[in-house]
Design a protein around this motif. Structure first.
Motif, PDB file in Angstrom:
ATOM      1  N   THR A   4     -19.149   5.517 -13.970  1.00 45.48           N
ATOM      2  CA  THR A   4     -17.775   6.002 -13.834  1.00 45.48           C
ATOM      3  C   THR A   4     -16.855   5.219 -14.764  1.00 45.48           C
ATOM      4  N   VAL A   5     -16.005   5.951 -15.490  1.00 39.38           N
ATOM      5  CA  VAL A   5     -15.081   5.309 -16.432  1.00 39.38           C
ATOM      6  C   VAL A   5     -13.662   5.452 -15.892  1.00 39.38           C
ATOM      7  N   HIS A   6     -12.957   4.338 -15.816  1.00 40.10           N
ATOM      8  CA  HIS A   6     -11.588   4.339 -15.305  1.00 40.10           C
ATOM      9  C   HIS A   6     -10.598   4.722 -16.400  1.00 40.10           C
ATOM     10  N   ASP A   7      -9.453   5.262 -15.980  1.00 45.53           N
ATOM     11  CA  ASP A   7      -8.417   5.566 -16.962  1.00 45.53           C
ATOM     12  C   ASP A   7      -7.621   4.305 -17.287  1.00 45.53           C
ATOM     13  N   LYS A   8      -6.702   4.424 -18.254  1.00 45.63           N
ATOM     14  CA  LYS A   8      -5.965   3.254 -18.737  1.00 45.63           C
ATOM     15  C   LYS A   8      -4.964   2.740 -17.699  1.00 45.63           C
ATOM     16  N   ALA A   9      -4.469   3.647 -16.875  1.00 44.72           N
ATOM     17  CA  ALA A   9      -3.545   3.220 -15.825  1.00 44.72           C
ATOM     18  C   ALA A   9      -4.243   2.276 -14.851  1.00 44.72           C
ATOM     19  N   TRP A  10      -5.518   2.531 -14.580  1.00 44.72           N
ATOM     20  CA  TRP A  10      -6.291   1.654 -13.694  1.00 44.72           C
ATOM     21  C   TRP A  10      -6.316   0.237 -14.265  1.00 44.72           C
ATOM     22  N   SER A  11      -6.563   0.135 -15.560  1.00 45.39           N
ATOM     23  CA  SER A  11      -6.623  -1.186 -16.193  1.00 45.39           C
ATOM     24  C   SER A  11      -5.282  -1.903 -16.120  1.00 45.39           C
ATOM     25  N   LEU A  12      -4.197  -1.179 -16.344  1.00 47.77           N
ATOM     26  CA  LEU A  12      -2.871  -1.793 -16.255  1.00 47.77           C
ATOM     27  C   LEU A  12      -2.609  -2.332 -14.855  1.00 47.77           C
ATOM     28  N   GLU A  13      -3.018  -1.574 -13.867  1.00 50.31           N
ATOM     29  CA  GLU A  13      -2.821  -2.029 -12.486  1.00 50.31           C
ATOM     30  C   GLU A  13      -3.682  -3.248 -12.176  1.00 50.31           C
ATOM     31  N   VAL A  14      -4.874  -3.310 -12.787  1.00 53.24           N
ATOM     32  CA  VAL A  14      -5.726  -4.489 -12.606  1.00 53.24           C
ATOM     33  C   VAL A  14      -5.063  -5.708 -13.225  1.00 53.24           C
ATOM     34  N   TYR A  15      -4.506  -5.552 -14.422  1.00 55.13           N
ATOM     35  CA  TYR A  15      -3.798  -6.671 -15.038  1.00 55.13           C
ATOM     36  C   TYR A  15      -2.693  -7.185 -14.113  1.00 55.13           C
ATOM     37  N   ARG A  16      -1.941  -6.255 -13.543  1.00 57.78           N
ATOM     38  CA  ARG A  16      -0.860  -6.646 -12.641  1.00 57.78           C
ATOM     39  C   ARG A  16      -1.411  -7.328 -11.389  1.00 57.78           C
ATOM     40  N   ASN A  17      -2.430  -6.731 -10.776  1.00 49.75           N
ATOM     41  CA  ASN A  17      -2.956  -7.262  -9.520  1.00 49.75           C
ATOM     42  C   ASN A  17      -3.613  -8.633  -9.700  1.00 49.75           C
ATOM     43  N   ILE A  18      -4.371  -8.780 -10.775  1.00 50.12           N
ATOM     44  CA  ILE A  18      -5.028 -10.066 -11.018  1.00 50.12           C
ATOM     45  C   ILE A  18      -3.996 -11.139 -11.325  1.00 50.12           C
ATOM     46  N   THR A  19      -2.964 -10.779 -12.076  1.00 53.39           N
ATOM     47  CA  THR A  19      -1.898 -11.743 -12.372  1.00 53.39           C
ATOM     48  C   THR A  19      -1.211 -12.181 -11.092  1.00 53.39           C
ATOM     49  N   GLU A  20      -0.942 -11.239 -10.199  1.00 50.17           N
ATOM     50  CA  GLU A  20      -0.306 -11.592  -8.927  1.00 50.17           C
ATOM     51  C   GLU A  20      -1.211 -12.479  -8.087  1.00 50.17           C
ATOM     52  N   LYS A  21      -2.498 -12.175  -8.089  1.00 50.46           N
ATOM     53  CA  LYS A  21      -3.451 -13.016  -7.368  1.00 50.46           C
ATOM     54  C   LYS A  21      -3.456 -14.422  -7.956  1.00 50.46           C
ATOM     55  N   PHE A  22      -3.415 -14.517  -9.284  1.00 47.24           N
ATOM     56  CA  PHE A  22      -3.399 -15.832  -9.931  1.00 47.24           C
ATOM     57  C   PHE A  22      -2.122 -16.585  -9.588  1.00 47.24           C
ATOM     58  N   ARG A  23      -1.005 -15.881  -9.554  1.00 46.63           N
ATOM     59  CA  ARG A  23       0.277 -16.516  -9.234  1.00 46.63           C
ATOM     60  C   ARG A  23       0.314 -17.025  -7.794  1.00 46.63           C
ATOM     61  N   GLU A  24      -0.368 -16.326  -6.905  1.00 47.31           N
ATOM     62  CA  GLU A  24      -0.436 -16.802  -5.519  1.00 47.31           C
ATOM     63  C   GLU A  24      -1.098 -18.179  -5.452  1.00 47.31           C
ATOM     64  N   ASN A  25      -2.099 -18.384  -6.293  1.00 46.14           N
ATOM     65  CA  ASN A  25      -2.816 -19.659  -6.317  1.00 46.14           C
ATOM     66  C   ASN A  25      -2.163 -20.690  -7.232  1.00 46.14           C
ATOM     67  N   HIS A  26      -1.274 -20.215  -8.123  1.00 46.09           N
ATOM     68  CA  HIS A  26      -0.611 -21.101  -9.087  1.00 46.09           C
ATOM     69  C   HIS A  26       0.858 -20.689  -9.164  1.00 46.09           C
ATOM     70  N   PRO A  27       1.666 -21.119  -8.203  1.00 43.45           N
ATOM     71  CA  PRO A  27       3.052 -20.648  -8.084  1.00 43.45           C
ATOM     72  C   PRO A  27       3.934 -20.938  -9.292  1.00 43.45           C
TER      73      PRO A  27
END
Length: 505
Positions: free
Chosen positions: A252-275
C-alpha cells in the motif's frame, strides 16, 4: 607623501570590521572574555598543518574532531553540570557547554540521519530485502513476500537470511554503510570531477529511497533525525521533502498528505519529550530534471498543500544539480502559477550552486529574486552578480550556506577561498546549514559552523559572528513572527547559559 595617520587607520579597520557578519553585535564583558579565548584558540588552529579548512573535509574530519574550537562548538555534557571555562588553553573540553546553534534551514529529508543508524537499525528490521546492482550500488525494499523484479533488480535477498550465512557480519554492515555516504579516505581519486561526485551523490539517494520510505522506518527515521539535530543543540528544522511516497509491507502506498501529517505528528511527539525544541516544517520539492508540465502539476499540489497544512508546509523549491537540470527561468510558466491564480506559495530556491559563470544556470540567482524567493539555497555564484547581491541584502533574502557540501561536490577545494567570505565581510544575511549530513559523514551543524568560523571567516570572525549566525537561523526561518519571538527568547536563554558556564575564571 606623509606617513598615514595611525588613528585614521584604526578607524578604517573598525569601520570595516563593523560591516562584517556580527560586526555590530555588542558583547558583554563575559562574552568578550570568551571571545578572547576563542581568538587565541583560532590562532593556534591556523598554525596547524594541514590547516583543516584548506583540505578536503573527508581527509581532515578526524583532525577537526580533535580541535578545541570544534569541541567548543559541538560538545555538551548530557546530564552533567559544566565546570566552566578557566581561560587557559588546556581546558577539559568534555565539560564545555554546547554552543546553541539555533536552527537548520537547509537539509534534505533523504539525507537526515547517520549511516550507522540506517544500517544498524533500519536494515535489521523484519522483511527487509536487498538487491546488489551490477554497477556496485544497492536497492532495498520491505515486503511480506519475495519482491517482484523492479528497479533493474531481478534477484532480491532477505537481509536476515543473508546475514545468518555470513562469517563477518560487521564487515558486511560496514560495506553497506559505504552505500549511504560519499565519505572516503581518498576523495580526489574517487571524485576527480563534479560529474563524478554528483553521479555518486544521486546514486545514494536512489539506494536510500526504498529504505527510508517504508512507513515504519519513515516514522522512526524522522524522530531519529530530530534527535541527532537536537543532540547538536538545534532547536528548529526546515526540511526539503521530495516526491517519494511512503509504503506499507503489503505494498500500500500512502499519499503525500499522509506524509505531511506524519511529519507533524512525529515532531509533536518529539516536542513532548524535548519541550525546548521549537518544531519543524517542510519545503515541498521536485527535481529540476523533470518536465515543465510535471513541475506545474507539483506546484499546483504545493499550493493546495500549503492551504491545507499551513503549519507544516513552508513552501516550494526545485532541487537537484543546477548544471544539468532546468533553470528557474526554464520553469517560469510553472512557477508563475501561484501569482496567476492569486494563491500563496512561498519559494525557497536552490540558486547559484554552480561555478559556470555567465550561463543560464548561473543566472538562477537573479531569477530566484524575480520570483521573490524567501531564501537562496547555496548562492555560491551570488558574488558574481552585484545587482542580485544588493537586491538580496535589501530584501533580507538570506543565503543558506552549506560549505562542506560545496567542497565535497567540487565547487571549491580550499574553504578559505569560498565566495561566502565576501558575503560575510559585507554583512550579507547568511544562515549556516549542512545540506546532506548522511552523505557527508556529519551530524547536526557543528562541522559546517567550524568550517565557516575557522576557514571562511578567518581571524576576523568572532563570538559576535557566531551569535549573529545563530540568530539569523531564526530570523530568516519561515516561522510566524510570534514563534520567532518565542524561539529567540528560548535561544537567548541557551546563549546566556552558554556564556555564563564557559566564561567563568
Amino acid at each position: 607623501m606623509l606617513m598615514p595617520d595611525p588613528h585614521h587607520r584604526d578607524l578604517m579597520l573598525k569601520q570595516e570590521l563593523s560591516q562584517q557578519v556580527g560586526g555590530r553585535v555588542e558583547l558583554t564583558p563575559a562574552e568578550r572574555l570568551l571571545d578572547s579565548l576563542l581568538h587565541q584558540l583560532k590562532v593556534k588552529e591556523m598554525a596547524i598543518l594541514p590547516f583543516p579548512p584548506a583540505k578536503h573535509f573527508f581527509k581532515v574530519r578526524h583532525v577537526i574532531q580533535k580541535s578545541p574550537v570544534f569541541k567548543l562548538l559541538q560538545k555538551m555534557p548530557k546530564g552533567k553540570k559544566s565546570q566552566g571555562f578557566s581561560g587557559r588553553s588546556h581546558l577539559s573540553f568534555d565539560k564545555i557547554i554546547l554552543y546553541p546553534a539555533g536552527a537548520a534551514l537547509h537539509i534534505h529529508s533523504s539525507a537526515l540521519v547517520s549511516a550507522d543508524w540506517l544500517v544498524l537499525n533500519a536494515t535489521y528490521r523484519p522483511n527487509c530485502y536487498i538487491c546488489f546492482m551490477r554497477e556496485g550500488s544497492v536497492r532495498f525494499i520491505f515486503s511480506a513476500y519475495m519482491p517482484f523484479p523492479r528497479w533493474g533488480c531481478s534477484f532480491w535477498s532477505r537481509l536476515d537470511t543473508l546475514r545468518a550465512g555470513l562469517s563477518d557480519v560487521t564487515a558486511f554492515d560496514n560495506s553497506l554503510m559505504k552505500n549511504f555516504t560519499l565519505f572516503t579516505d581518498d576523495p580526489e581519486t574517487a571524485f576527480p570531477t563534479q560529474d563524478a561526485a554528483w553521479k555518486r551523490f544521486e546514486e545514494i539517494f536512489v539506494a536510500l529511497s526504498g529504505l527510508v520510505t517504508y512507513a515504519p522506518v519513515f516514522k522512526d527515521y524522522i524522530y531519529q533525525g530530530l534527535k541527532e539535530l537536537y543532540d547538536d543543540n538545534i532547536m528548529y528544522l526546515e526540511l526539503r521533502v521530495g516526491q517519494s511516497r511512503a509504503y506499507e509491507l503489503d505494498g500500500t502506498v500512502h499519499d503525500k498528505a499522509w506524509s505531511l501529517e506524519v511529519y507533524r505528528n512525529i515532531t509533536e511527539k518529539f516536542r513532548e519529550n524535548h519541550p525546548d525544541f521549537i518544531g519543524s516544517r517542510v519545503i515541498y520539492s521536485i527535481h529540476r530534471s523533470l518536465s515543465v508540465s510535471t513541475v506545474k502539476q507539483v506546484v499546483q499540489e504545493a499550493i493546495e498543500m500549503q492551504r491545507q497544512y499551513p503549519d507544516i508546509l513552508a513552501g516550494f523549491d526545485l532541487v537537484g544539480r543546477e548544471d544539468t537540470g532546468g533553470s528557474i527561468w526554464y520553469f517560469r510558466e510553472a512557477l508563475s502559477l501561484p501569482s496567476e491564480l492569486k494563491k500563496n506559495l512561498t519559494f525557497f530556491f536552490h540558486a547559484g550552486e554552480t561555478d559556470l559563470d555567465g550561463t543560464e544556470v548561473d543566472r538562477n540567482v537573479l531569477d530566484a529574486l524575480l520570483f521573490n524567493t524567501s531564501r537562496i539555497g547555496h548562492g555560491f555564484a551570488l558574488v558574481h552578480h552585484p545587482l542580485a547581491k544588493e537586491l538580496a541584502r535589501t530584501r533580507g533574502v538570506a543565503v543558506e550556506l552549506c560549505p562542506i557540501s560545496n567542497q565535497v561536490l567540487n565547487l571549491v577545494s580550499d574553504l578559505r577561498n569560498h565566495p561566502a567570505g565576501v558575503l560575510m565581510s559585507d554583512g550579507h544575511p547568511i544562515v549556516v546549514s549542512s545540506d546532506d549530513p548522511t552523505l557527508f559523514g556529519t551530524t547536526g551543524l557543528s562541522y559546517d559552523f567550524y568550517e565557516v568560523f575557522v576557514g571562511i571567516g578567518g581571524l576576523s570572525a568572532n563570538l559576535g559572528t557566531l551569535k549573529e549566525l545563530a540568530m539569523n537561523s531564526i530570523r530568516y526561518s519561515s516561522l510566524s513572527s510570534l514563534l520567532k519571538d518565542k524561539a529567540i527568547m528560548l535561544w537567548e536563554e541557551k546563549w546566556n547559559k552558554f556564556i555564563a558556564d564557559n566564561s567563568k575564571s
